[in-house]
Design a protein around this motif. Structure first.
Motif: not given
Length: 401
Positions: A304-331
């Motif tokens: 749960l704390a990790a989820g809050e950290t992801i939300w605080t950091a915000g979307p990634l600049r590298k784009g929408s992708n799964l490996c190192h992007g916004t979609g992967g973090n959204g999962y």
């Protein structure tokens, strides 16, 4: 700082729209189908290859096989109607992937994300009566059990996951046997750190030795198929694995106030220092995704704390992708929604989805083409959008094949 703010950007304020998400899926699928060539598969993208390269990109991870898998998965999920079936291309694509691997083919042919194994999984699904393909898969999994990388992309954890998918689909005991044998081998290869009081693996990877913890090359990526396949293990064996996983994940977490992340390696390479990223492949998103099915609640406060950290950091600049992007973090948010039932995580996943749609559109405008890749491109993000629509959480090729 447990993540680098420069790698992230402010979240767009566009509200969730199911219609916009479904429209984006149709556009991504339509673009991919329109750009397919039987000779070259899909156009290379500048972010997936060196400038001036004309080599075919073929692997499941970031090549043609992954695009075919994603398109078929979207079709079979009801997310898209396809103009063609790509199964007829698989045998030639397997040959082309061997050429792509080149000199490392013999040592890497079993690789789950890069080698023959996923292509054979797809061919076998299209022709399940073909025992020659089943036998070839059997041989690849057996030969990969001692692979020195000890990680998901190239090594035995990846083929252990493939064996698990095969057992779940076909019920043949030989696949359960390879899952168990691989688990035993990985257990025997664990090393103990007196400094951190936990177990870990070393990875002989790309000419170097590493101690990755992450969700592609590291400890938590290997934990994921063990968690999923725990019913195939003896009760005492799974109990030992669960204790090991909980201990290592707990002891390697780095807290900053009420936020948490994990560094890339247990012991950083000499001269590099601790490296903290916030993406699926390195950092908290991959930990949440890989541990989302852990039956114990011992790590819930961390997740749960990790989820809050992801939300605080915000979307990634590298784009929408799964490996190192916004979609992967959204999962990670979808996993937390599935684990907790708390709607705030679903709302956050959908916020990242809307941001990712804008990123896809901006990249199309910038590069004049889509990014044709499962883990690093548009079709993987389309699968994420479908899960946001339906509030489901299965990460492509990690939770479902």
């Amino acid at each position: 700082m447990i993540y680098d703010p420069a790698r992230h950007e402010a979240l767009h304020s566009e509200p969730w729209s199911e219609d916009r998400a479904l429209s984006a899926i149709r556009q991504i699928v339509g673009d991919a189908e329109a750009r397919f060539s039987p000779e070259r598969y899909w156009p290379l993208h500048p972010q997936d290859t060196d400038a001036g390269s004309s080599a075919l990109l073929t692997p499941l991870y970031f090549g043609a096989l992954g695009v075919m898998w994603a398109l078929h998965h979207l079709r079979d999920s009801g997310a898209a109607a396809l103009a063609r079936d790509y199964s007829a291309n698989l045998e030639r694509l397997q040959h082309d992937n061997r050429l792509w691997l080149g000199k490392q083919y013999e040592s890497s042919k079993g690789a789950y994300l890069m080698g023959d194994t996923p292509c054979l999984l797809m061919r076998y699904a299209s022709d399940p009566a073909n025992m020659a393909i089943a036998d070839e898969l059997d041989n690849l999994i057996a030969a990969n059990i001692d692979h020195p990388t000890r990680e998901l992309m190239w090594g035995a954890p990846g083929t252990m996951l493939a064996a698990l998918f095969l057992y779940e689909r076909y019920g043949d005991e030989r696949w359960a046997k390879w899952f168990r044998k691989t688990a035993l081998q990985l257990w025997a290869q664990l090393q103990w750190s007196d400094e951190f009081a936990c177990y870990y693996w070393t990875q002989d990877l790309y000419g170097n030795r590493a101690t990755y913890l992450d969700a592609v090359h590291g400890f938590v990526a290997t934990a994921s198929p063990l968690i999923r396949g725990r019913a195939l293990l003896e009760a005492a064996e799974w109990s030992a694995w669960q204790d090991c996983i909980i201990n290592t994940i707990s002891r390697t977490a780095t807290w900053q106030d009420d936020r948490v992340n994990w560094r890339a390696c247990l012991v950083p390479p000499e001269g590099t220092g601790d490296r903290f990223l916030m993406q699926f492949s390195h950092g908290a998103p991959g930990f949440v995704i890989c541990l989302g099915g852990l039956p114990s609640s011992a790590l819930d406060s961390l997740l749960l704390a990790a989820g809050e950290t992801i939300w605080t950091a915000g979307p990634l600049r590298k784009g929408s992708n799964l490996c190192h992007g916004t979609g992967g973090n959204g999962y990670a948010f979808l996993k937390l929604y599935h684990r907790t039932g708390d709607n705030r995580w679903l709302d956050r996943a959908r916020s990242f989805a809307m941001h990712g749609i804008a990123q896809v559109e901006a990249d199309w405008s910038k590069y004049g083409q889509g990014r044709y890749s499962l883990w690093t491109g548009d079709v993987g993000f389309a699968i994420y959008l479908w899960h946001c629509v339906h509030a489901t959480h299965l990460f492509p090729t990690l939770d479902v094949f």
